[in-house]
Design an enzyme around this catalytic site. Structure first.
Site, PDB file in Angstrom:
ATOM      1  N   ASP A   1       0.906  -1.225  -0.095  1.00 29.00           N
ATOM      2  CA  ASP A   1      -0.068   0.105   0.125  1.00 29.00           C
ATOM      3  C   ASP A   1       0.823   1.274  -0.068  1.00 29.00           C
ATOM      4  OD1 ASP A   1      -2.031  -1.664   0.568  1.00 29.00           O
ATOM      5  OD2 ASP A   1      -2.770  -0.892   2.188  1.00 29.00           O
TER       6      ASP A   1
ATOM      7  N   HIS B   1       3.701  -2.311   3.077  1.00 29.24           N
ATOM      8  CA  HIS B   1       3.630  -0.740   2.624  1.00 29.24           C
ATOM      9  C   HIS B   1       5.075  -0.896   2.040  1.00 29.24           C
ATOM     10  CE1 HIS B   1       0.773  -0.374   5.416  1.00 29.24           C
ATOM     11  NE2 HIS B   1       0.240   0.309   4.902  1.00 29.24           N
TER      12      HIS B   1
END
Length: 193
Positions: A6, A150
């Site tokens: 993400d 991430h």
């Protein structure tokens, strides 16, 4: 299993792509529109060329449940348009920031043809920037689960080769979210099989 990243693209995304390629691993990248600068266009095109899936993580990572209908639409459509312009790809997956969704968000996702992709395993790499913890948390995943990471944190990128080595030894296959579930049903929530 589906590895997801993400909040990118970021400074470490190219390195993430290199590590994934070494392990013949495909992943899904949930992109934040405002993070996509002209210098990142080749990175997005490489994601597509390498067989990764691109997902929508909104324009600027706002809680969609707190927005007006018009603002909610704008957050998603603006990112969709930019990614399509850069890569030619129409995204089919939406990850609502913070996993925050409700009936309105689901309705808008359905209207826009996007499945809502959450996760089963949160590495908490955004909070605990310790590679060892990222490896421990991610490698607890079971077959058919979605792992949230991430690609914007250096410590996550440092953990990636180690966690992939563990998954390789366990015999995991790395697939995109759409490969894990088949065609994503617009509006539906997905977290694991």
């Amino acid at each position: 299993m589906a590895l997801t990243f993400d909040d990118g693209p970021g400074n470490y995304t190219s390195h993430v792509l290199d590590v994934l390629a070494e392990h013949h691993a495909r992943a899904t990248f949930f992109l934040v529109g405002e993070m996509i600068h002209k210098d990142d266009w080749p990175v997005l095109r490489r994601m597509v060329a390498d067989g990764h899936e691109l997902g929508n993580h909104t324009w600027d990572h706002r809680d969609l449940t707190a927005l007006s209908d018009a603002a909610l639409n704008h957050e998603v459509v603006r990112t969709e348009r930019l990614v399509k312009e850069v890569t030619g790809v129409r995204m089919h997956a939406l990850r609502p920031p913070y996993g925050s969704t409700d009936r309105r968000v689901a309705g808008e996702a359905k209207r826009l043809g996007l499945g809502q992709v959450l996760w089963a395993v949160d590495t908490l790499d955004w909070r605990d920037r310790v590679p060892k913890l990222v490896v421990q948390r991610s490698t607890a995943a079971k077959p058919g689960q979605i792992v949230l990471m991430h690609d914007i944190h250096k410590t996550t990128v440092e953990a990636l080769p180690r966690l992939l080595n563990v998954f390789d030894k366990k015999g995991f296959t790395y697939v995109t979210v759409s490969e894990l579930f088949g065609d994503l049903k617009p509006g539906k929530r997905y977290s694991d099989r």
